[in-house]
Design a protein around this motif. Structure first.
Motif, PDB file in Angstrom:
ATOM      1  N   ASP A  46      26.665  23.276 -53.644  1.00 39.22           N
ATOM      2  CA  ASP A  46      27.314  23.795 -54.418  1.00 39.22           C
ATOM      3  C   ASP A  46      28.832  24.743 -54.604  1.00 39.22           C
ATOM      4  O   ASP A  46      29.002  26.276 -54.919  1.00 39.22           O
ATOM      5  CB  ASP A  46      26.358  24.245 -56.012  1.00 39.22           C
ATOM      6  N   LYS A  54      16.031  15.617 -56.866  1.00 42.14           N
ATOM      7  CA  LYS A  54      15.006  15.998 -57.460  1.00 42.14           C
ATOM      8  C   LYS A  54      13.893  15.677 -57.463  1.00 42.14           C
ATOM      9  O   LYS A  54      12.782  15.969 -57.250  1.00 42.14           O
ATOM     10  CB  LYS A  54      15.539  16.806 -58.483  1.00 42.14           C
ATOM     11  N   SER A  77      22.273  17.814 -55.513  1.00 41.08           N
ATOM     12  CA  SER A  77      22.195  17.602 -57.163  1.00 41.08           C
ATOM     13  C   SER A  77      21.544  16.360 -57.846  1.00 41.08           C
ATOM     14  O   SER A  77      21.950  16.658 -59.043  1.00 41.08           O
ATOM     15  CB  SER A  77      23.909  18.497 -57.252  1.00 41.08           C
ATOM     16  N   THR A 120      19.657  13.399 -59.864  1.00 40.86           N
ATOM     17  CA  THR A 120      18.435  13.477 -60.066  1.00 40.86           C
ATOM     18  C   THR A 120      17.023  12.568 -59.871  1.00 40.86           C
ATOM     19  O   THR A 120      16.271  13.025 -59.445  1.00 40.86           O
ATOM     20  CB  THR A 120      18.514  12.849 -61.638  1.00 40.86           C
ATOM     21  N   TYR A 168      23.483  30.547 -58.832  1.00 46.39           N
ATOM     22  CA  TYR A 168      22.633  30.012 -60.021  1.00 46.39           C
ATOM     23  C   TYR A 168      23.421  28.759 -60.982  1.00 46.39           C
ATOM     24  O   TYR A 168      23.153  28.519 -62.113  1.00 46.39           O
ATOM     25  CB  TYR A 168      23.107  31.171 -61.560  1.00 46.39           C
ATOM     26  N   THR A 169      23.912  28.050 -59.973  1.00 54.26           N
ATOM     27  CA  THR A 169      23.681  26.422 -60.780  1.00 54.26           C
ATOM     28  C   THR A 169      22.408  25.969 -61.062  1.00 54.26           C
ATOM     29  O   THR A 169      21.751  26.343 -60.512  1.00 54.26           O
ATOM     30  CB  THR A 169      24.618  25.561 -59.742  1.00 54.26           C
ATOM     31  N   ASN A 170      22.876  24.618 -61.232  1.00 57.29           N
ATOM     32  CA  ASN A 170      21.653  24.071 -62.152  1.00 57.29           C
ATOM     33  C   ASN A 170      20.932  23.382 -60.510  1.00 57.29           C
ATOM     34  O   ASN A 170      18.880  23.854 -60.566  1.00 57.29           O
ATOM     35  CB  ASN A 170      21.486  22.469 -62.654  1.00 57.29           C
ATOM     36  N   THR A 171      21.459  22.934 -60.152  1.00 61.80           N
ATOM     37  CA  THR A 171      20.430  23.186 -58.641  1.00 61.80           C
ATOM     38  C   THR A 171      19.402  24.312 -58.039  1.00 61.80           C
ATOM     39  O   THR A 171      18.573  24.287 -57.635  1.00 61.80           O
ATOM     40  CB  THR A 171      21.326  22.276 -57.144  1.00 61.80           C
ATOM     41  N   LYS A 172      20.024  25.224 -57.929  1.00 64.39           N
ATOM     42  CA  LYS A 172      19.743  25.930 -57.475  1.00 64.39           C
ATOM     43  C   LYS A 172      18.364  26.907 -58.041  1.00 64.39           C
ATOM     44  O   LYS A 172      17.441  27.413 -58.017  1.00 64.39           O
ATOM     45  CB  LYS A 172      20.989  27.542 -56.774  1.00 64.39           C
ATOM     46  N   LYS A 173      18.491  27.394 -59.520  1.00 63.12           N
ATOM     47  CA  LYS A 173      17.837  26.901 -60.244  1.00 63.12           C
ATOM     48  C   LYS A 173      16.752  26.165 -60.577  1.00 63.12           C
ATOM     49  O   LYS A 173      15.418  26.763 -60.835  1.00 63.12           O
ATOM     50  CB  LYS A 173      18.364  27.229 -61.757  1.00 63.12           C
ATOM     51  N   PHE A 174      16.856  25.099 -60.037  1.00 62.90           N
ATOM     52  CA  PHE A 174      15.685  24.045 -59.697  1.00 62.90           C
ATOM     53  C   PHE A 174      15.125  24.300 -58.931  1.00 62.90           C
ATOM     54  O   PHE A 174      13.852  24.368 -58.686  1.00 62.90           O
ATOM     55  CB  PHE A 174      16.255  22.332 -60.057  1.00 62.90           C
TER      56      PHE A 174
END
Length: 124
Positions: free
Chosen positions: A74, A7, A2, A4, A79-85
């Motif tokens: 998570d 990523k 998660s 930055t 559909y958290t931000n990490t999973k969307k990424f």
């Protein structure tokens, strides 16, 4: 995953993979993205969706032994931000590969297959 920095390292790894194949001249420039997509799919499927358990198996007392790394992320919230990424990257790789190869049929079939292999396990 998660963070930055994580990523950014993930994206840098993809860029370095592409650069290696592009600079090696083993493949045409448009095929470099397809090879990068295939390598990304194999690696992400293996490490996120195939391997089960936790590296901290001693302290977790077997709580995560039946879950993949993606399921553990998570707290299994979809559909958290990490999973969307992690869903966006295969889509971008597929689009870039197909677009740069002028939507040749074989390239589109290979990349669409890789996209499906990468995305279907991520759907809750």
């Amino acid at each position: 995953m998660s963070g930055t920095v994580t990523k950014a390292c993930y994206l840098i790894f993809i860029a370095l993979t592409w650069a290696f194949f592009h600079l090696s001249r083993w493949f045409t420039p448009e095929d470099c993205w397809t090879v990068t997509n295939v390598i990304h799919t194999v690696a992400s499927f293996t490490f996120l969706h195939w391997m089960k358990g936790s590296p901290e198996s001693i302290t977790s007392q077997g709580d995560y032994s039946a879950m993949t790394v993606y399921e553990q992320m998570d707290a299994s919230v979809p559909y958290t931000n990490t999973k969307k990424f992690l869903m966006l990257i295969p889509a971008l790789l597929c689009w870039m590969s197909c677009h740069l190869a002028d939507y040749k049929l074989t390239v589109c079939i290979v990349n669409s297959g890789m996209f499906a292999i990468c995305i279907i396990p991520k759907i809750p």
